[in-house]
Design a protein around this motif. Sequence first.
Motif, PDB file in Angstrom:
ATOM      1  N   THR A  16     -47.259  15.710 -23.933  1.00 35.70           N
ATOM      2  CA  THR A  16     -46.718  15.737 -22.579  1.00 35.70           C
ATOM      3  C   THR A  16     -45.198  15.679 -22.627  1.00 35.70           C
ATOM      4  O   THR A  16     -44.605  15.127 -23.563  1.00 35.70           O
ATOM      5  CB  THR A  16     -47.230  14.570 -21.710  1.00 35.70           C
ATOM      6  OG1 THR A  16     -46.662  13.347 -22.173  1.00 35.70           O
ATOM      7  CG2 THR A  16     -48.748  14.501 -21.705  1.00 35.70           C
ATOM      8  N   GLN A  26     -41.732  15.656 -19.537  1.00 32.29           N
ATOM      9  CA  GLN A  26     -41.331  15.658 -18.132  1.00 32.29           C
ATOM     10  C   GLN A  26     -39.994  16.357 -18.093  1.00 32.29           C
ATOM     11  O   GLN A  26     -39.032  15.922 -18.730  1.00 32.29           O
ATOM     12  CB  GLN A  26     -41.226  14.251 -17.557  1.00 32.29           C
ATOM     13  CG  GLN A  26     -40.805  14.301 -16.103  1.00 32.29           C
ATOM     14  CD  GLN A  26     -41.466  13.237 -15.275  1.00 32.29           C
ATOM     15  OE1 GLN A  26     -42.635  12.947 -15.445  1.00 32.29           O
ATOM     16  NE2 GLN A  26     -40.710  12.656 -14.377  1.00 32.29           N
ATOM     17  N   THR A  76     -40.804  17.220 -13.339  1.00 39.04           N
ATOM     18  CA  THR A  76     -42.162  17.760 -13.339  1.00 39.04           C
ATOM     19  C   THR A  76     -42.850  17.476 -14.673  1.00 39.04           C
ATOM     20  O   THR A  76     -42.373  17.910 -15.722  1.00 39.04           O
ATOM     21  CB  THR A  76     -42.138  19.287 -13.088  1.00 39.04           C
ATOM     22  OG1 THR A  76     -41.464  19.536 -11.858  1.00 39.04           O
ATOM     23  CG2 THR A  76     -43.546  19.850 -13.050  1.00 39.04           C
ATOM     24  N   PRO A  77     -43.984  16.774 -14.648  1.00 44.41           N
ATOM     25  CA  PRO A  77     -44.714  16.516 -15.887  1.00 44.41           C
ATOM     26  C   PRO A  77     -45.540  17.736 -16.307  1.00 44.41           C
ATOM     27  O   PRO A  77     -45.948  18.542 -15.470  1.00 44.41           O
ATOM     28  CB  PRO A  77     -45.635  15.350 -15.519  1.00 44.41           C
ATOM     29  CG  PRO A  77     -45.840  15.479 -14.056  1.00 44.41           C
ATOM     30  CD  PRO A  77     -44.581  16.091 -13.507  1.00 44.41           C
ATOM     31  N   GLN A 114     -39.675   9.261 -20.321  1.00 44.13           N
ATOM     32  CA  GLN A 114     -40.023   9.696 -18.968  1.00 44.13           C
ATOM     33  C   GLN A 114     -41.337  10.475 -18.921  1.00 44.13           C
ATOM     34  O   GLN A 114     -41.990  10.528 -17.888  1.00 44.13           O
ATOM     35  CB  GLN A 114     -38.895  10.560 -18.395  1.00 44.13           C
ATOM     36  CG  GLN A 114     -37.607   9.796 -18.172  1.00 44.13           C
ATOM     37  CD  GLN A 114     -37.788   8.664 -17.172  1.00 44.13           C
ATOM     38  OE1 GLN A 114     -38.287   8.866 -16.067  1.00 44.13           O
ATOM     39  NE2 GLN A 114     -37.401   7.460 -17.563  1.00 44.13           N
ATOM     40  N   ALA A 115     -41.720  11.098 -20.028  1.00 48.08           N
ATOM     41  CA  ALA A 115     -42.970  11.859 -20.060  1.00 48.08           C
ATOM     42  C   ALA A 115     -44.156  10.913 -19.856  1.00 48.08           C
ATOM     43  O   ALA A 115     -44.126   9.772 -20.304  1.00 48.08           O
ATOM     44  CB  ALA A 115     -43.102  12.583 -21.395  1.00 48.08           C
TER      45      ALA A 115
END
Length: 164
Positions: free
Chosen positions: A4, A6, A10-11, A90-91
């Motif tokens: 993942t 971000q 937007t993830p 942040q992800a």
Amino acid sequence: MLVTTQHRGTPNVMTNGFNMMVRHPRPLVACTMGPWDHNHQALVETGEGVISIPTADMAATVVDIGNCSGADVDKFAEFDLTAVAGAEVQAPLVAGCFANIECKVADSSLVAPYNLFLREPVRAWTDRSQTQPQLFHHRGDGTFTLDGPTIDLKERMTKWQYLL
């Protein structure tokens, strides 16, 4: 595994079958991700992301995630995944996965020639409710191997006792 990022708020999540441990005891994890992957630019710009380790019951979803691009689809919504905030990056973490490893890019010198990101884990999470998770491993041809019995040979690893 899943990766993942971000990017600009937007993830995104992608399937990644090309990865490996690089060293220990302070590990690095190498992941191949090319500019054709939507997460590539996010990882280049933010220098951080999460490696999520799904269980075998998620295998079909993991394959489906790999069949579309985050440039076209909100994969968290499309595949009914729950994003969970991490502590160091942040992800998002992916709820339901057995483990989530928050990582920062440690070395990007191999990105341009080989699309290889060397990532350093900075925090790891496990779902303690999954006491015997069955993991699966991509064999490179659309088939997968499921985890089987564990063999404990720690006592025989005499050269590597400091790791135990």
